[in-house]
Structures are given as structure tokens and as C-alpha cells.
Design a protein around this motif. Structure first.
Motif, short mmCIF file in Angstrom:
data_model
loop_
_atom_site.label_atom_id
_atom_site.label_comp_id
_atom_site.label_asym_id
_atom_site.label_seq_id
_atom_site.Cartn_x
_atom_site.Cartn_y
_atom_site.Cartn_z
N ALA A 73 0.86 -1.19 0.00
CA ALA A 73 0.00 0.00 0.00
C ALA A 73 0.89 1.23 0.00
CB ALA A 73 -0.90 0.00 1.23
N PRO A 74 0.43 2.31 -0.57
CA PRO A 74 1.23 3.55 -0.56
C PRO A 74 1.46 4.03 0.87
CG PRO A 74 -0.63 3.75 -2.07
CD PRO A 74 -0.82 2.48 -1.30
N SER A 75 2.64 4.55 1.12
CA SER A 75 2.96 5.12 2.42
C SER A 75 2.03 6.30 2.70
CB SER A 75 4.41 5.59 2.44
OG SER A 75 4.65 6.46 3.53
N PRO A 76 1.50 6.40 3.91
CA PRO A 76 0.63 7.54 4.20
C PRO A 76 1.40 8.87 4.23
CG PRO A 76 0.91 6.14 6.14
CD PRO A 76 1.59 5.46 5.00
N ASP A 77 2.71 8.81 4.48
CA ASP A 77 3.53 10.02 4.57
C ASP A 77 4.14 10.43 3.24
OD1 ASP A 77 3.03 10.04 7.33
OD2 ASP A 77 4.75 8.73 7.70
N ASP A 78 4.43 9.46 2.39
CA ASP A 78 5.10 9.73 1.12
C ASP A 78 4.51 8.79 0.07
OD1 ASP A 78 6.76 10.09 -1.06
OD2 ASP A 78 8.63 9.85 0.06
N ARG A 79 3.58 9.27 -0.71
CA ARG A 79 2.85 8.44 -1.67
C ARG A 79 3.77 7.84 -2.74
NH1 ARG A 79 -1.97 7.11 0.15
NH2 ARG A 79 -3.00 7.18 -1.84
N ARG A 80 5.02 8.29 -2.83
CA ARG A 80 5.97 7.71 -3.80
C ARG A 80 6.55 6.39 -3.29
NH1 ARG A 80 9.97 12.52 -3.95
NH2 ARG A 80 9.37 12.35 -1.78
N LYS A 81 6.39 6.13 -2.00
CA LYS A 81 6.90 4.90 -1.39
C LYS A 81 5.74 3.95 -1.12
CE LYS A 81 10.86 6.75 1.13
NZ LYS A 81 11.46 6.87 2.46
N ASP A 82 6.04 2.67 -1.22
CA ASP A 82 5.07 1.65 -0.85
C ASP A 82 5.47 1.01 0.47
OD1 ASP A 82 3.34 1.78 -3.11
OD2 ASP A 82 4.83 0.70 -4.29
N PHE A 83 4.49 0.69 1.28
CA PHE A 83 4.69 -0.07 2.50
C PHE A 83 4.30 -1.51 2.24
CE2 PHE A 83 4.21 3.19 6.23
CZ PHE A 83 5.46 3.70 5.93
N TYR A 84 5.15 -2.43 2.66
CA TYR A 84 4.86 -3.86 2.58
C TYR A 84 4.57 -4.35 3.99
CZ TYR A 84 6.70 -3.67 -2.14
OH TYR A 84 6.90 -3.36 -3.46
N THR A 85 3.48 -5.07 4.13
CA THR A 85 3.12 -5.66 5.42
C THR A 85 2.72 -7.12 5.20
OG1 THR A 85 0.84 -4.89 5.17
CG2 THR A 85 2.32 -3.48 6.44
N LEU A 86 2.81 -7.88 6.27
CA LEU A 86 2.40 -9.28 6.20
C LEU A 86 0.88 -9.38 6.22
CD1 LEU A 86 4.95 -10.94 8.66
CD2 LEU A 86 4.91 -11.15 6.17
N THR A 87 0.34 -10.21 5.37
CA THR A 87 -1.08 -10.53 5.39
C THR A 87 -1.30 -11.56 6.50
OG1 THR A 87 -0.77 -12.37 3.87
CG2 THR A 87 -1.25 -10.19 2.90
N GLU A 88 -2.53 -11.98 6.70
CA GLU A 88 -2.79 -13.05 7.68
C GLU A 88 -2.04 -14.32 7.27
OE1 GLU A 88 -4.30 -13.02 10.75
OE2 GLU A 88 -4.29 -10.86 10.41
N LYS A 89 -1.99 -14.60 5.97
CA LYS A 89 -1.24 -15.77 5.49
C LYS A 89 0.24 -15.60 5.82
CE LYS A 89 -0.49 -18.35 1.17
NZ LYS A 89 -0.86 -18.41 -0.26
N GLY A 90 0.77 -14.39 5.67
CA GLY A 90 2.16 -14.12 6.02
C GLY A 90 2.41 -14.19 7.51
N LEU A 91 1.46 -13.68 8.29
CA LEU A 91 1.59 -13.75 9.75
C LEU A 91 1.64 -15.19 10.23
CD1 LEU A 91 -0.92 -10.90 10.71
CD2 LEU A 91 1.56 -10.86 11.09
N ASP A 92 0.98 -16.08 9.50
CA ASP A 92 1.01 -17.50 9.88
C ASP A 92 2.40 -18.11 9.72
OD1 ASP A 92 -1.63 -17.56 10.64
OD2 ASP A 92 -2.36 -18.40 8.74
N LEU A 93 3.33 -17.41 9.08
CA LEU A 93 4.71 -17.88 8.95
C LEU A 93 5.55 -17.54 10.19
CD1 LEU A 93 5.38 -16.95 5.23
CD2 LEU A 93 5.13 -19.25 6.19
N ILE A 94 5.05 -16.69 11.05
CA ILE A 94 5.83 -16.27 12.22
C ILE A 94 6.27 -17.44 13.08
CG2 ILE A 94 5.67 -14.99 14.40
CD1 ILE A 94 4.33 -12.72 12.78
N PRO A 95 5.42 -18.42 13.40
CA PRO A 95 5.91 -19.55 14.20
C PRO A 95 7.06 -20.31 13.52
CG PRO A 95 3.52 -19.56 14.14
CD PRO A 95 3.97 -18.51 13.16
N ILE A 96 7.03 -20.39 12.21
CA ILE A 96 8.11 -21.06 11.47
C ILE A 96 9.41 -20.27 11.60
CG2 ILE A 96 8.90 -21.75 9.16
CD1 ILE A 96 5.85 -22.18 8.52
N VAL A 97 9.31 -18.96 11.42
CA VAL A 97 10.50 -18.10 11.55
C VAL A 97 11.05 -18.19 12.96
CG1 VAL A 97 11.33 -15.71 11.46
CG2 VAL A 97 9.78 -16.56 9.68
N LEU A 98 10.17 -18.20 13.96
CA LEU A 98 10.63 -18.30 15.35
C LEU A 98 11.26 -19.66 15.63
CD1 LEU A 98 7.78 -16.37 17.20
CD2 LEU A 98 10.08 -15.55 16.59
#
Length: 150
Positions: A73-98
Motif C-alpha cells: 500500500a502507498p505510504s501515508p507520509d510519502d505516496r511515492r513509497k510503498d509499505f509492505y506488510t504481512l497478510t494473515e497468510k504471512g503472519l502465519d509464517l511467524i511460528p516457522i520463523v521463530l
């Protein structure tokens, strides 16, 4: 049927599916950077000490987004930058990473995480609880070690 799943996998073995979706070095390091350091932008990922090439980073970010692991999604502060975040599917990888963190702390005598003795001890004692806490933290825009952000 999940339309975001990669359909041309080598086999339908559960381990193979995971390896094909998130098992390459760079994908896991991007996920690590989000979870541990709170990185969100292309430029922040590019500064990681492992030295990912720009074309590889762009490709991995696009692939992880296509697979439903990341959202952009576009950064709220600088629309030229994109923010990447984990989706719920991505969050489900946290136990594996840990789990990888625990394994590395046990077997890599030079692992940085060994300096985080309290975190490793707590993770060892209550992996499910810590995983759920980390998921909630990252879901809300936080990270495990905010001071390690470059």
C-alpha cells in the motif's frame, strides 16, 4: 480453491509447497526484516546486511505479494513509497520463523539472537504464546526489536 496459490508446484507435498512459496533465502529474510526490525519499504529491505540485489528484491516482493504473503500500500507520509506488510497468510509464517530462530540459537555459536537471551529463553519455554504475541504485534505495525531497524 485458493486462487493465490501457485498452481505449477513440483508436487503437492506439504513441505515442497512451503519451500516453493517461502523457502528461498531472500523471501525468508524479507519476512524476518518485517517481523524483527519493522522494515516496510523497498529501501529499508535493500539496506539489509545480506546485500540483496535490486532486481532480486523487486522480484521477491512481487512474488510474495502475488502469493498473498505480503500486501503493498502507498505510504501515508510519502505516496511515492510503498509499505509492505504481512497478510494473515504471512503472519502465519511467524511460528516457522521463530522455530528457525530457536534452531539457530542452539546450533550457531555466532548467532546474533544469542545476545537476546531473555527472548530466546521465553520463546523456548512458550513458543505458541510468544508466536501469538508476535503475530499481534506485527499485525498492529510493530516488530520484535524496533531498535535494530536500519
Amino acid at each position: 480453491m485458493n486462487t493465490t496459490c501457485k498452481e505449477d508446484v513440483r508436487s503437492h507435498c506439504a513441505v515442497n509447497y512451503g519451500v516453493e512459496i517461502f523457502g528461498d533465502r531472500w523471501s525468508l529474510l524479507i519476512i524476518r526484516d518485517i517481523v524483527f526490525a519493522g522494515k516496510k519499504t523497498y529501501g529499508e529491505f535493500l539496506k539489509s546486511e545480506e546485500g540483496i540485489a535490486t532486481n532480486v528484491l523487486a522480484s521477491r516482493l512481487a512474488f510474495l505479494e502475488q502469493q498473498g504473503i505480503l500486501s503493498k500500500a502507498p505510504s501515508p507520509d510519502d505516496r511515492r513509497k510503498d509499505f509492505y506488510t504481512l497478510t494473515e497468510k504471512g503472519l502465519d509464517l511467524i511460528p516457522i520463523v521463530l522455530d528457525i530462530v530457536l534452531w539457530s540459537a542452539k546450533h550457531d555459536s555466532k548467532s546474533y539472537v544469542r545476545r537476546r537471551k531473555e527472548f530466546v529463553a521465553r520463546l523456548s519455554q512458550s513458543p505458541m504464546q510468544v508466536s501469538e504475541e508476535v503475530k499481534a504485534l506485527v499485525r498492529n505495525g510493530g516488530c520484535i526489536f524496533p531498535e535494530s531497524k536500519e
